[in-house]
Scaffold this motif. Structure first.
Motif, short mmCIF file in Angstrom:
data_model
loop_
_atom_site.label_atom_id
_atom_site.label_comp_id
_atom_site.label_asym_id
_atom_site.label_seq_id
_atom_site.Cartn_x
_atom_site.Cartn_y
_atom_site.Cartn_z
N UNK A 1 -2.40 -11.76 5.05
CA UNK A 1 -1.15 -12.32 5.40
C UNK A 1 -0.13 -10.92 5.37
N UNK A 2 0.65 -10.91 5.97
CA UNK A 2 1.65 -9.85 6.19
C UNK A 2 2.47 -9.67 4.95
N UNK A 3 2.61 -8.35 4.52
CA UNK A 3 3.26 -8.14 3.29
C UNK A 3 4.17 -7.11 3.40
N UNK A 4 4.50 -6.31 2.46
CA UNK A 4 5.41 -5.23 2.35
C UNK A 4 4.92 -4.06 3.38
N UNK A 5 3.76 -3.79 3.27
CA UNK A 5 2.94 -2.61 4.01
C UNK A 5 3.32 -2.84 5.43
N UNK A 6 3.30 -4.15 5.86
CA UNK A 6 3.34 -4.54 7.47
C UNK A 6 4.75 -4.58 7.73
N UNK A 7 5.93 -4.89 6.80
CA UNK A 7 7.29 -4.85 7.06
C UNK A 7 7.70 -3.73 7.24
N UNK A 8 7.25 -2.76 6.36
CA UNK A 8 7.83 -1.29 6.15
C UNK A 8 7.16 -0.35 7.47
N UNK A 9 6.03 -0.71 8.12
CA UNK A 9 5.53 0.03 9.06
C UNK A 9 5.96 -0.38 10.40
N UNK B 1 0.66 -1.10 0.02
CA UNK B 1 -0.04 -0.11 0.09
C UNK B 1 1.03 1.10 -0.07
N UNK B 2 1.30 1.77 -1.19
CA UNK B 2 2.25 2.54 -1.17
C UNK B 2 1.63 4.07 -0.58
N UNK B 3 0.45 4.35 -0.42
CA UNK B 3 0.19 5.60 0.15
C UNK B 3 0.11 5.52 1.74
N UNK B 4 -0.08 4.33 2.10
CA UNK B 4 -0.12 4.27 3.61
C UNK B 4 1.76 4.12 4.23
#
Length: 145
Positions: A74-82, A18-21
């Motif tokens: 499932x966890x993804x890029x957004x979770x790992x980034x935040x 989620x690039x915006x988040x």
């Protein structure tokens, strides 16, 4: 992270991006986190920035409530980034954070912190000194592409 995942994405994290988040996390939440965590450095009111950061956490709380993670089931890029920023925020005043009503975000954070992946990447090592053997981390390099 996106660059690395375009090379190798074994868990399909890019599908949950989620690039915006992620941008809001970095541009808004990190601003308040820094001023809450380091008020002397920024000459800021830490309580004001703590409260503004909490507003972002409330948004994350609602998003996690939809499917369990920030980008789906499932966890993804957004979770790992935040997640690392939420971890830092929680650590500034753990007692205050623990008293917050965030029944979805707190287990989300705890689960990520307890994950095998987090344990592997946050492996604690002693600071290197010239008398010790260097630690070599092997992995994919540009030459391997």
């Amino acid at each position: 992270m996106r660059w690395a995942l375009r090379i190798r994405d074994p868990e399909d994290w890019l599908a949950r991006d989620d690039p915006a988040l992620i941008a809001a996390n970095y541009e808004v939440f990190k601003h308040h986190l820094d001023r809450y965590k380091y008020p002397d450095r920024y000459g800021s009111d830490p309580t004001r920035h703590r409260d503004l950061g909490f507003e972002f956490l409330q948004d994350l709380e609602m998003r996690i409530g939809v499917a369990g993670q920030l980008g789906g089931t499932k966890a993804g890029l957004t979770d790992a980034a935040i997640m690392p920023f939420v971890r830092q925020f929680a650590g500034v005043d753990r007692a205050w954070f623990d008293d917050l009503s965030l029944p979805r975000l707190k287990p989300w954070l705890a689960d990520h912190l307890a994950s095998n992946l987090f344990g592997r990447i946050m492996h604690k090592v002693s600071p290197w000194s010239p008398d010790e053997t260097a630690i070599v981390i092997e992995g994919l390099t540009n030459a391997d592409r």
